[in-house]
Design a protein around this motif. Structure first.
Motif, PDB file in Angstrom:
ATOM      1  N   VAL A  23       0.847  -1.203   0.000  1.00  0.00           N
ATOM      2  CA  VAL A  23       0.000   0.000   0.000  1.00  0.00           C
ATOM      3  C   VAL A  23       0.880   1.249   0.000  1.00  0.00           C
ATOM      4  CG1 VAL A  23      -1.633   1.366   1.394  1.00  0.00           C
ATOM      5  CG2 VAL A  23      -2.007  -1.080   1.074  1.00  0.00           C
ATOM      6  N   GLN A  24       1.926   1.218   0.794  1.00  0.00           N
ATOM      7  CA  GLN A  24       2.823   2.366   0.900  1.00  0.00           C
ATOM      8  C   GLN A  24       3.524   2.632  -0.448  1.00  0.00           C
ATOM      9  OE1 GLN A  24       5.859   1.827   3.820  1.00  0.00           O
ATOM     10  NE2 GLN A  24       5.770   3.960   4.502  1.00  0.00           N
ATOM     11  N   ALA A  25       4.003   1.554  -1.054  1.00  0.00           N
ATOM     12  CA  ALA A  25       4.693   1.702  -2.338  1.00  0.00           C
ATOM     13  C   ALA A  25       3.725   2.185  -3.427  1.00  0.00           C
ATOM     14  CB  ALA A  25       5.312   0.365  -2.755  1.00  0.00           C
ATOM     15  N   PHE A  26       2.489   1.690  -3.328  1.00  0.00           N
ATOM     16  CA  PHE A  26       1.458   2.088  -4.301  1.00  0.00           C
ATOM     17  C   PHE A  26       1.185   3.597  -4.191  1.00  0.00           C
ATOM     18  CE2 PHE A  26      -3.065   2.915  -5.092  1.00  0.00           C
ATOM     19  CZ  PHE A  26      -3.203   2.448  -6.385  1.00  0.00           C
ATOM     20  N   GLN A  27       1.000   4.065  -2.938  1.00  0.00           N
ATOM     21  CA  GLN A  27       0.709   5.494  -2.749  1.00  0.00           C
ATOM     22  C   GLN A  27       1.903   6.349  -3.189  1.00  0.00           C
ATOM     23  OE1 GLN A  27      -2.426   6.676  -1.812  1.00  0.00           O
ATOM     24  NE2 GLN A  27      -1.564   8.632  -2.488  1.00  0.00           N
ATOM     25  N   ALA A  28       3.114   5.826  -2.975  1.00  0.00           N
ATOM     26  CA  ALA A  28       4.308   6.584  -3.399  1.00  0.00           C
ATOM     27  C   ALA A  28       4.320   6.742  -4.920  1.00  0.00           C
ATOM     28  CB  ALA A  28       5.566   5.867  -2.921  1.00  0.00           C
ATOM     29  N   ARG A  29       3.918   5.701  -5.615  1.00  0.00           N
ATOM     30  CA  ARG A  29       3.857   5.781  -7.092  1.00  0.00           C
ATOM     31  C   ARG A  29       2.825   6.827  -7.515  1.00  0.00           C
ATOM     32  NH1 ARG A  29       2.830   0.496 -10.238  1.00  0.00           N
ATOM     33  NH2 ARG A  29       3.331   1.943 -11.910  1.00  0.00           N
ATOM     34  N   ILE A  30       1.680   6.806  -6.829  1.00  0.00           N
ATOM     35  CA  ILE A  30       0.623   7.786  -7.146  1.00  0.00           C
ATOM     36  C   ILE A  30       1.155   9.194  -6.893  1.00  0.00           C
ATOM     37  CG2 ILE A  30      -1.685   8.643  -6.461  1.00  0.00           C
ATOM     38  CD1 ILE A  30      -2.392   5.979  -7.289  1.00  0.00           C
ATOM     39  N   ASP A  31       1.792   9.372  -5.737  1.00  0.00           N
ATOM     40  CA  ASP A  31       2.294  10.710  -5.379  1.00  0.00           C
ATOM     41  C   ASP A  31       3.348  11.181  -6.386  1.00  0.00           C
ATOM     42  OD1 ASP A  31       0.596  10.622  -3.249  1.00  0.00           O
ATOM     43  OD2 ASP A  31       2.137  10.084  -1.770  1.00  0.00           O
ATOM     44  N   ALA A  32       4.070  10.230  -6.974  1.00  0.00           N
ATOM     45  CA  ALA A  32       5.102  10.586  -7.966  1.00  0.00           C
ATOM     46  C   ALA A  32       4.504  10.736  -9.371  1.00  0.00           C
ATOM     47  CB  ALA A  32       6.196   9.528  -7.970  1.00  0.00           C
ATOM     48  N   PRO A  43      -4.574  -1.661  -4.341  1.00  0.00           N
ATOM     49  CA  PRO A  43      -5.492  -2.045  -3.263  1.00  0.00           C
ATOM     50  C   PRO A  43      -6.862  -2.398  -3.839  1.00  0.00           C
ATOM     51  CG  PRO A  43      -4.456   0.096  -2.804  1.00  0.00           C
ATOM     52  CD  PRO A  43      -4.107  -0.262  -4.215  1.00  0.00           C
ATOM     53  N   ASP A  44      -7.535  -3.346  -3.187  1.00  0.00           N
ATOM     54  CA  ASP A  44      -8.866  -3.746  -3.670  1.00  0.00           C
ATOM     55  C   ASP A  44      -9.818  -2.561  -3.752  1.00  0.00           C
ATOM     56  OD1 ASP A  44      -8.232  -6.319  -4.040  1.00  0.00           O
ATOM     57  OD2 ASP A  44      -9.084  -7.056  -2.136  1.00  0.00           O
ATOM     58  N   ALA A  45      -9.711  -1.656  -2.763  1.00  0.00           N
ATOM     59  CA  ALA A  45     -10.650  -0.516  -2.730  1.00  0.00           C
ATOM     60  C   ALA A  45     -10.409   0.425  -3.920  1.00  0.00           C
ATOM     61  CB  ALA A  45     -10.509   0.242  -1.417  1.00  0.00           C
ATOM     62  N   TYR A  46      -9.150   0.554  -4.344  1.00  0.00           N
ATOM     63  CA  TYR A  46      -8.829   1.383  -5.518  1.00  0.00           C
ATOM     64  C   TYR A  46      -9.485   0.753  -6.760  1.00  0.00           C
ATOM     65  CZ  TYR A  46      -5.738   3.577  -9.093  1.00  0.00           C
ATOM     66  OH  TYR A  46      -5.228   4.256 -10.185  1.00  0.00           O
ATOM     67  N   ARG A  47      -9.333  -0.573  -6.862  1.00  0.00           N
ATOM     68  CA  ARG A  47      -9.920  -1.296  -8.009  1.00  0.00           C
ATOM     69  C   ARG A  47     -11.445  -1.126  -8.011  1.00  0.00           C
ATOM     70  NH1 ARG A  47      -7.760  -5.551 -10.878  1.00  0.00           N
ATOM     71  NH2 ARG A  47      -6.089  -5.838  -9.369  1.00  0.00           N
ATOM     72  N   ARG A  48     -12.058  -1.306  -6.821  1.00  0.00           N
ATOM     73  CA  ARG A  48     -13.521  -1.206  -6.742  1.00  0.00           C
ATOM     74  C   ARG A  48     -14.017   0.198  -7.101  1.00  0.00           C
ATOM     75  NH1 ARG A  48     -13.022  -4.209  -2.050  1.00  0.00           N
ATOM     76  NH2 ARG A  48     -13.247  -2.328  -0.776  1.00  0.00           N
ATOM     77  N   ARG A 157      -5.801  13.040 -16.540  1.00  0.00           N
ATOM     78  CA  ARG A 157      -4.627  12.911 -15.659  1.00  0.00           C
ATOM     79  C   ARG A 157      -4.899  11.934 -14.517  1.00  0.00           C
ATOM     80  NH1 ARG A 157      -3.051  17.200 -12.779  1.00  0.00           N
ATOM     81  NH2 ARG A 157      -4.948  18.400 -13.021  1.00  0.00           N
ATOM     82  N   CYS A 158      -5.947  11.132 -14.667  1.00  0.00           N
ATOM     83  CA  CYS A 158      -6.281  10.142 -13.640  1.00  0.00           C
ATOM     84  C   CYS A 158      -5.112   9.160 -13.469  1.00  0.00           C
ATOM     85  CB  CYS A 158      -7.542   9.410 -14.108  1.00  0.00           C
ATOM     86  SG  CYS A 158      -7.851   7.860 -13.295  1.00  0.00           S
ATOM     87  N   SER A 159      -4.935   8.656 -12.254  1.00  0.00           N
ATOM     88  CA  SER A 159      -3.774   7.787 -11.995  1.00  0.00           C
ATOM     89  C   SER A 159      -3.874   6.433 -12.705  1.00  0.00           C
ATOM     90  CB  SER A 159      -3.626   7.561 -10.490  1.00  0.00           C
ATOM     91  OG  SER A 159      -4.813   6.997  -9.971  1.00  0.00           O
ATOM     92  N   TYR A 160      -5.060   6.017 -13.096  1.00  0.00           N
ATOM     93  CA  TYR A 160      -5.176   4.701 -13.744  1.00  0.00           C
ATOM     94  C   TYR A 160      -4.996   4.850 -15.258  1.00  0.00           C
ATOM     95  CZ  TYR A 160      -6.643  -0.003 -14.862  1.00  0.00           C
ATOM     96  OH  TYR A 160      -6.655  -1.288 -15.338  1.00  0.00           O
ATOM     97  N   GLY A 161      -3.948   4.246 -15.791  1.00  0.00           N
ATOM     98  CA  GLY A 161      -3.548   4.438 -17.188  1.00  0.00           C
ATOM     99  C   GLY A 161      -4.657   4.257 -18.214  1.00  0.00           C
ATOM    100  N   SER A 227     -10.787   9.491  -3.392  1.00  0.00           N
ATOM    101  CA  SER A 227     -10.472   9.516  -4.828  1.00  0.00           C
ATOM    102  C   SER A 227      -9.452  10.605  -5.153  1.00  0.00           C
ATOM    103  CB  SER A 227     -11.742   9.730  -5.655  1.00  0.00           C
ATOM    104  OG  SER A 227     -12.519   8.561  -5.626  1.00  0.00           O
ATOM    105  N   MET A 228      -9.448  11.692  -4.373  1.00  0.00           N
ATOM    106  CA  MET A 228      -8.438  12.741  -4.567  1.00  0.00           C
ATOM    107  C   MET A 228      -7.065  12.227  -4.119  1.00  0.00           C
ATOM    108  SD  MET A 228      -9.967  15.804  -5.525  1.00  0.00           S
ATOM    109  CE  MET A 228      -9.201  17.192  -4.737  1.00  0.00           C
ATOM    110  N   ARG A 229      -7.039  11.494  -3.008  1.00  0.00           N
ATOM    111  CA  ARG A 229      -5.743  10.955  -2.529  1.00  0.00           C
ATOM    112  C   ARG A 229      -5.171   9.990  -3.563  1.00  0.00           C
ATOM    113  NH1 ARG A 229      -7.937  11.421   2.652  1.00  0.00           N
ATOM    114  NH2 ARG A 229      -8.951   9.388   2.615  1.00  0.00           N
ATOM    115  N   TRP A 230      -6.046   9.240  -4.204  1.00  0.00           N
ATOM    116  CA  TRP A 230      -5.587   8.285  -5.218  1.00  0.00           C
ATOM    117  C   TRP A 230      -5.387   8.944  -6.583  1.00  0.00           C
ATOM    118  CZ3 TRP A 230      -9.687   4.261  -3.400  1.00  0.00           C
ATOM    119  CH2 TRP A 230      -9.121   3.386  -2.464  1.00  0.00           C
TER     120      TRP A 230
END
Ligand code: BYC
Length: 326
Positions: A23-32, A43-48, A157-161, A227-230
């Protein structure tokens, strides 16, 4: 294309410590500002959240064809008919890119369509209002597509490609749709008295439902903060609504039209247009299925699905035959 290799992803369930690291590595990628791709861990919640938002978005494009499709046979000239036909076809295309983007998250098209047809999945509230005359086609292009662009440009610019890439083309087409709508409004607002009254009436009926398209106010929005954090959403519902009002009000005034809001007033200090309270009870009613056209829209989609069954069967049979030959 998008579903290639999805079946090869790691299905092992990580332990709590490993999960926390992931989760930490995932959020770091999003932040970058890195894009998350279908085979990446998430995370499952991001997918859902993505499946919910993208599938609702796809359903909105498909249901959104109905109010405008209603006017294809009655467009006032051959040119208007060809333009409207192309626009409605664009909406079908948008629905298809979006279903494809959602499929990359492991949900099948069938599941998503079933959820729409059974009434479990939402689609945009705006498409539960009727198109009573030709000016409504102008108002939809100008206001509804205008609101859609305001909401969807940040989704590029959404984080999901896959979602972000689908939105690039969708936004280009929506921008053409908005201009064709504004052009219809321009012609009507500068036409005969009767045409001007039709344009004014259409603005009055579509204005408040267009503002509701942006969703509940931030204080009532269940999903915005996460959704803003992600970085799925880049702006809140209220921020986008205000941007839309600021851009659209001068466009209406340029046409000599009046907005149905006595509280609409330019704040000279901030440069923003202040507007009156939105009737959230109406929004709630529409979401609960009690809008003017909810039942009609659902019936139309259910009938289209039933009547198209033979096409899906034929395509599957053709694909199977093709497999046998190879
Ligand atoms: N209508 O926590 P919130 C088009 C729901 S198509 C219905 O703020 P979120 C076009 C929301 O789903 C335009 N439901 O949610 C096509 C949630 O319910 P659930 C469609 C709405 O997701 C053809 C609950 O209320 N555009 O342009 O953070 C011709 C709480 O809301 C609505 C998109 O779909 C609504 N208006 O933010 C012409 C854009 N608003 O799921 C034009 C992509 C909210 O918990 N979607 N709800 O049961 C988004 O950007 C976001 O999903 C929203 C809502 C801003 C819409």
């Amino acid at each position: 294309m998008y579903t290639q290799g999805l079946d090869q992803s790691d299905t092992r369930t990580p332990g709590p410590e490993e999960e926390a690291q992931l989760v930490q590595a995932f959020q770091a990628r999003i932040d970058a500002e890195e894009k998350i791709e279908p085979r990446d861990w998430m995370p499952d919640a991001y997918r859902r959240t993505l499946v919910r938002q993208i599938s609702q978005h796809a359903h909105s494009e498909i249901v959104g064809m109905l109010p405008e499709g209603n006017w294809i046979t009655r467009a006032p000239s051959l040119k208007r008919k060809a333009i409207l036909l192309a626009k409605v076809q664009d909406e079908a295309g948008h629905g298809l890119y979006l279903y494809s983007a959602a499929e990359t998250l492991g949900t099948s098209r069938q599941q998503m369509v079933d959820q729409l047809l059974s009434g479990k999945a939402k689609y945009s509230s705006i498409f539960n209002y009727p198109t009573l005359n030709w000016a409504d086609i102008g108002a939809i292009g100008w206001l509804v597509d205008g609101a859609a662009i305001m909401n969807q440009i940040p989704l590029c610019r959404c984080s999901y490609g896959p979602y972000s890439r689908a939105m690039v083309r969708v936004c280009k087409e929506e921008s053409f749709h908005q201009r064709q709508g504004y052009e219809i409004m321009t012609v009507m607002a500068r036409g005969t008295d009767a045409q001007r009254r039709m344009a004014q009436d259409a603005l009055e009926r579509w204005w408040w439902p267009s503002l509701m398209m942006f969703g509940p106010s931030d204080s009532d929005s269940a999903h915005t903060a996460q959704s803003m954090r992600w970085k799925i959403k880049r702006f809140t519902n209220d921020e986008l609504r205000q941007k839309f009002v600021d851009v659209t009000v001068p466009q209406g005034h340029f046409l000599g039209l009046e907005f149905p809001d006595p509280e609409l007033k330019l704040d000279e200090q901030t440069g923003h247009w202040n507007f009156g309270p939105i009737d959230w009870s109406e929004f709630k009613q529409v979401l609960e299925g009690n809008g003017p056209c909810n039942a009609e829209r659902m019936r139309a989609r259910q009938t289209a699905h039933q009547e198209g069954a033979w096409v899906r069967q034929a395509l599957l049979a053709h694909a199977e035959k093709h497999e046998d030959i190879r």
